[in-house]
Design a protein around this motif. Structure first.
Motif, PDB file in Angstrom:
ATOM      1  N   ARG A   1       0.840  -1.211   0.000  1.00 11.58           N
ATOM      2  CA  ARG A   1       0.000   0.000   0.000  1.00 11.58           C
ATOM      3  C   ARG A   1       0.870   1.255   0.000  1.00 11.58           C
ATOM      4  O   ARG A   1       0.542   2.262  -0.623  1.00 11.58           O
ATOM      5  N   ALA A   2       2.005   1.200   0.712  1.00 11.26           N
ATOM      6  CA  ALA A   2       2.869   2.366   0.878  1.00 11.26           C
ATOM      7  C   ALA A   2       3.595   2.758  -0.402  1.00 11.26           C
ATOM      8  O   ALA A   2       4.065   3.893  -0.519  1.00 11.26           O
ATOM      9  N   HIS A   3       3.703   1.850  -1.372  1.00 12.93           N
ATOM     10  CA  HIS A   3       4.481   2.139  -2.572  1.00 12.93           C
ATOM     11  C   HIS A   3       3.675   2.003  -3.859  1.00 12.93           C
ATOM     12  O   HIS A   3       4.231   2.069  -4.957  1.00 12.93           O
ATOM     13  N   PHE A   4       2.382   1.851  -3.710  1.00 10.69           N
ATOM     14  CA  PHE A   4       1.480   1.791  -4.850  1.00 10.69           C
ATOM     15  C   PHE A   4       1.323   3.200  -5.434  1.00 10.69           C
ATOM     16  O   PHE A   4       1.277   4.190  -4.709  1.00 10.69           O
ATOM     17  N   ASP A   5       1.236   3.298  -6.752  1.00 11.07           N
ATOM     18  CA  ASP A   5       1.011   4.590  -7.406  1.00 11.07           C
ATOM     19  C   ASP A   5      -0.463   4.940  -7.247  1.00 11.07           C
ATOM     20  O   ASP A   5      -1.309   4.528  -8.039  1.00 11.07           O
ATOM     21  N   MET A   6      -0.766   5.714  -6.202  1.00  8.55           N
ATOM     22  CA  MET A   6      -2.152   5.979  -5.842  1.00  8.55           C
ATOM     23  C   MET A   6      -2.904   6.751  -6.921  1.00  8.55           C
ATOM     24  O   MET A   6      -4.111   6.581  -7.085  1.00  8.55           O
ATOM     25  N   LYS A   7      -2.224   7.591  -7.645  1.00  7.08           N
ATOM     26  CA  LYS A   7      -2.909   8.396  -8.663  1.00  7.08           C
ATOM     27  C   LYS A   7      -3.131   7.633  -9.956  1.00  7.08           C
ATOM     28  O   LYS A   7      -4.215   7.699 -10.552  1.00  7.08           O
ATOM     29  N   LYS A   8      -2.138   6.890 -10.412  1.00  5.65           N
ATOM     30  CA  LYS A   8      -2.213   6.264 -11.730  1.00  5.65           C
ATOM     31  C   LYS A   8      -2.458   4.765 -11.696  1.00  5.65           C
ATOM     32  O   LYS A   8      -2.893   4.186 -12.705  1.00  5.65           O
ATOM     33  N   GLY A   9      -2.167   4.115 -10.583  1.00  7.20           N
ATOM     34  CA  GLY A   9      -2.383   2.684 -10.486  1.00  7.20           C
ATOM     35  C   GLY A   9      -1.384   1.878 -11.299  1.00  7.20           C
ATOM     36  O   GLY A   9      -0.311   2.351 -11.666  1.00  7.20           O
ATOM     37  N   PHE A  10      -1.748   0.647 -11.612  1.00  3.68           N
ATOM     38  CA  PHE A  10      -0.893  -0.240 -12.401  1.00  3.68           C
ATOM     39  C   PHE A  10      -1.196  -0.054 -13.891  1.00  3.68           C
ATOM     40  O   PHE A  10      -1.567  -0.995 -14.591  1.00  3.68           O
ATOM     41  N   HIS A  11      -1.041   1.156 -14.353  1.00  9.01           N
ATOM     42  CA  HIS A  11      -1.413   1.463 -15.744  1.00  9.01           C
ATOM     43  C   HIS A  11      -0.158   1.648 -16.591  1.00  9.01           C
ATOM     44  O   HIS A  11       0.694   2.480 -16.294  1.00  9.01           O
ATOM     45  N   ASP A  12      -0.067   0.852 -17.647  1.00  8.62           N
ATOM     46  CA  ASP A  12       1.040   0.970 -18.599  1.00  8.62           C
ATOM     47  C   ASP A  12       0.595   1.915 -19.714  1.00  8.62           C
ATOM     48  O   ASP A  12      -0.275   1.570 -20.517  1.00  8.62           O
ATOM     49  N   SER A  13       1.172   3.102 -19.751  1.00 11.50           N
ATOM     50  CA  SER A  13       0.748   4.115 -20.726  1.00 11.50           C
ATOM     51  C   SER A  13       1.053   3.713 -22.162  1.00 11.50           C
ATOM     52  O   SER A  13       0.419   4.206 -23.098  1.00 11.50           O
ATOM     53  N   ARG A  14       2.016   2.809 -22.330  1.00 15.73           N
ATOM     54  CA  ARG A  14       2.360   2.385 -23.696  1.00 15.73           C
ATOM     55  C   ARG A  14       1.352   1.387 -24.251  1.00 15.73           C
ATOM     56  O   ARG A  14       0.917   1.492 -25.393  1.00 15.73           O
ATOM     57  N   THR A  15       0.989   0.407 -23.444  1.00 16.74           N
ATOM     58  CA  THR A  15       0.085  -0.642 -23.915  1.00 16.74           C
ATOM     59  C   THR A  15      -1.357  -0.434 -23.475  1.00 16.74           C
ATOM     60  O   THR A  15      -2.249  -1.147 -23.937  1.00 16.74           O
ATOM     61  N   GLN A  16      -1.561   0.539 -22.538  1.00 19.47           N
ATOM     62  CA  GLN A  16      -2.885   0.798 -21.967  1.00 19.47           C
ATOM     63  C   GLN A  16      -3.415  -0.411 -21.187  1.00 19.47           C
ATOM     64  O   GLN A  16      -4.626  -0.523 -20.953  1.00 19.47           O
ATOM     65  N   ALA A  17      -2.509  -1.292 -20.791  1.00 17.05           N
ATOM     66  CA  ALA A  17      -2.913  -2.488 -20.061  1.00 17.05           C
ATOM     67  C   ALA A  17      -2.518  -2.366 -18.589  1.00 17.05           C
ATOM     68  O   ALA A  17      -1.789  -1.459 -18.192  1.00 17.05           O
ATOM     69  N   ALA A  18      -3.016  -3.291 -17.769  1.00 18.24           N
ATOM     70  CA  ALA A  18      -2.644  -3.352 -16.359  1.00 18.24           C
ATOM     71  C   ALA A  18      -1.301  -4.067 -16.235  1.00 18.24           C
ATOM     72  O   ALA A  18      -1.153  -5.203 -16.703  1.00 18.24           O
ATOM     73  N   ARG A  19      -0.338  -3.398 -15.603  1.00 22.33           N
ATOM     74  CA  ARG A  19       1.002  -3.981 -15.539  1.00 22.33           C
ATOM     75  C   ARG A  19       1.749  -3.448 -14.325  1.00 22.33           C
ATOM     76  O   ARG A  19       1.776  -2.236 -14.074  1.00 22.33           O
ATOM     77  N   VAL A  20       2.361  -4.356 -13.570  1.00 20.07           N
ATOM     78  CA  VAL A  20       3.204  -3.976 -12.431  1.00 20.07           C
ATOM     79  C   VAL A  20       4.568  -3.551 -12.970  1.00 20.07           C
ATOM     80  O   VAL A  20       5.167  -4.274 -13.775  1.00 20.07           O
ATOM     81  N   PRO A  21       5.078  -2.393 -12.566  1.00 14.69           N
ATOM     82  CA  PRO A  21       6.416  -1.967 -13.031  1.00 14.69           C
ATOM     83  C   PRO A  21       7.485  -3.005 -12.685  1.00 14.69           C
ATOM     84  O   PRO A  21       7.400  -3.682 -11.651  1.00 14.69           O
ATOM     85  N   ASP A  22       8.473  -3.109 -13.536  1.00 14.31           N
ATOM     86  CA  ASP A  22       9.540  -4.087 -13.330  1.00 14.31           C
ATOM     87  C   ASP A  22      10.194  -3.918 -11.961  1.00 14.31           C
ATOM     88  O   ASP A  22      10.565  -4.903 -11.308  1.00 14.31           O
ATOM     89  N   GLU A  23      10.363  -2.658 -11.529  1.00  9.71           N
ATOM     90  CA  GLU A  23      11.032  -2.382 -10.259  1.00  9.71           C
ATOM     91  C   GLU A  23      10.241  -2.917  -9.054  1.00  9.71           C
ATOM     92  O   GLU A  23      10.790  -3.035  -7.955  1.00  9.71           O
ATOM     93  N   GLN A  24       8.957  -3.221  -9.266  1.00 16.09           N
ATOM     94  CA  GLN A  24       8.107  -3.634  -8.149  1.00 16.09           C
ATOM     95  C   GLN A  24       7.605  -5.077  -8.280  1.00 16.09           C
ATOM     96  O   GLN A  24       6.716  -5.488  -7.535  1.00 16.09           O
ATOM     97  N   ARG A  25       8.161  -5.822  -9.183  1.00 14.92           N
ATOM     98  CA  ARG A  25       7.652  -7.180  -9.418  1.00 14.92           C
ATOM     99  C   ARG A  25       7.779  -8.068  -8.189  1.00 14.92           C
ATOM    100  O   ARG A  25       6.901  -8.876  -7.901  1.00 14.92           O
ATOM    101  N   GLN A  26       8.854  -7.929  -7.448  1.00 18.15           N
ATOM    102  CA  GLN A  26       9.009  -8.733  -6.234  1.00 18.15           C
ATOM    103  C   GLN A  26       8.030  -8.278  -5.156  1.00 18.15           C
ATOM    104  O   GLN A  26       7.417  -9.101  -4.464  1.00 18.15           O
ATOM    105  N   LEU A  27       7.862  -6.971  -5.015  1.00 12.31           N
ATOM    106  CA  LEU A  27       6.964  -6.433  -3.996  1.00 12.31           C
ATOM    107  C   LEU A  27       5.528  -6.902  -4.212  1.00 12.31           C
ATOM    108  O   LEU A  27       4.812  -7.229  -3.259  1.00 12.31           O
ATOM    109  N   TYR A  28       5.100  -6.928  -5.455  1.00  9.90           N
ATOM    110  CA  TYR A  28       3.709  -7.284  -5.765  1.00  9.90           C
ATOM    111  C   TYR A  28       3.581  -8.681  -6.369  1.00  9.90           C
ATOM    112  O   TYR A  28       2.544  -9.027  -6.944  1.00  9.90           O
ATOM    113  N   GLY A  29       4.615  -9.490  -6.191  1.00 13.83           N
ATOM    114  CA  GLY A  29       4.604 -10.824  -6.789  1.00 13.83           C
ATOM    115  C   GLY A  29       3.496 -11.710  -6.275  1.00 13.83           C
ATOM    116  O   GLY A  29       3.087 -12.664  -6.961  1.00 13.83           O
TER     117      GLY A  29
END
Length: 324
Positions: free
Chosen positions: A238-266
């Motif tokens: 909860r502390a490191h989630f992008d509260m404004k934009k969420g898991f939104h990939d602006s390139r693909t317009q799909a839901a995607r966890v950033p690479d830097e956070q894959r372990q955190l949200y695995g």
């Protein structure tokens, strides 16, 4: 601020400056502190000679027991400014100036600070802001904040009544913030500031506030599912989630966890990632301030975000109380 006057300020040539300073004590802009009996004796004689009509009132200012417990419970008492004959002109100028808090976004971040001040009963900060003794300064991007802080400090000669607050921009818990070097340099220059433990200001907005977000009827079900999924995150997520934009990939317009956070949200299911795709948008801190002013927010609501959150917020308030 807490101000202590040495006995040698009470000389004939300082009357105008002392009168100006005493005016700040009378209006409770600053607090006059005196524990030295010798100084009190010198002060009494000085006032009887130069302001006999006001002598008793002015002397009582420094003797009376403080009636406002403005240094709130749980926060340390700010340091005392010690004024001497030599420093009096510069100290009076510094104490007459507006205290400043440099923020990345003075609108949203300022709303957050005022909301926290209301909830944690930091009356001194609220009053200082209302009476224009304190202002929030736009720092621009996080990289510009140190420059703005130094520019604001240039207005002060003895007491740098400037503090700053920065998002950490951390992707994961415990990760070093990219701002730490710049902040360490400012602290070495005598300027106090704070880097948030969480990723951004919005990560400190409690779930009960998110539930009050106005949502069109046709989007209500989707929003409720998003909020339910957010509540299912562990505090570190909860502390490191992008509260404004969420898991939104602006390139693909799909839901995607950033690479830097894959372990955190695995541990998250893909359905949860999809539910949190949109985030919660802008304007959260304005809503937070509205609810705080209305008395619909409690300290426990912040405490629900994780251990140490309330302590961190008190630390931020104490930081500001140092300069007002």
């Amino acid at each position: 601020m807490r101000v202590e006057l040495s006995a040698n300020v009470f000389t004939d040539g300082n009357f105008e400056l002392l009168t100006r300073l005493i005016g700040y004590f009378i209006e409770a802009r600053h607090d006059w502190i005196a524990d030295d009996n010798e100084t009190l004796v010198v002060m009494d004689g000085y006032f009887r000679r130069h302001a006999p009509v006001r002598a008793q009132v002015w002397s009582s200012l420094v003797r009376k027991e403080p009636t406002r417990q403005v240094w709130s419970a749980g926060r340390p008492e700010p340091p005392t400014v010690r004024v001497t004959h030599e420093s009096l002109p510069e100290h009076v100028e510094d104490l007459s100036a507006t205290a400043r808090v440099v923020l990345e976004n003075k609108g949203g971040d300022g709303d957050f600070l005022l909301a926290v001040a209301h909830v944690f009963r930091a009356e001194r900060i609220i009053e200082a802001k209302e009476r224009r003794w304190l202002k929030f300064v736009q720092g621009g991007g996080s990289g510009e904040v140190p420059k703005v802080v130094r520019d604001e400090c240039a207005d002060f000669r003895r007491v740098k009544r400037v503090v700053f607050l920065l998002d950490s921009d951390r992707w994961t818990p415990g990760e070093p913030s990219k701002h730490e070097k710049a902040v360490a340099e400012l602290r070495a220059e005598g300027v106090h500031g704070h880097i948030l433990r969480f990723r951004e200001i919005e990560n400190y907005v409690p779930n009960c506030i998110l539930a009050a977000v106005a949502v069109p009827r046709q989007q209500r079900r989707e929003f409720d599912e998003r909020l339910k999924s957010l509540r299912g995150l562990v505090p570190e997520q909860r502390a490191h989630f992008d509260m404004k934009k969420g898991f939104h990939d602006s390139r693909t317009q799909a839901a995607r966890v950033p690479d830097e956070q894959r372990q955190l949200y695995g541990s998250l299911r893909q359905t949860t990632v999809v539910a949190l795709r949109k985030g919660f948008g802008d304007g959260l801190t304005a809503l937070l301030l509205r609810e705080a002013k209305a008395g619909r927010l409690k300290e426990e609501d912040f405490g629900d975000l994780g251990p140490g959150v309330c302590d961190e917020l008190r630390e931020i308030l104490a930081l500001i109380e140092r300069i007002v």
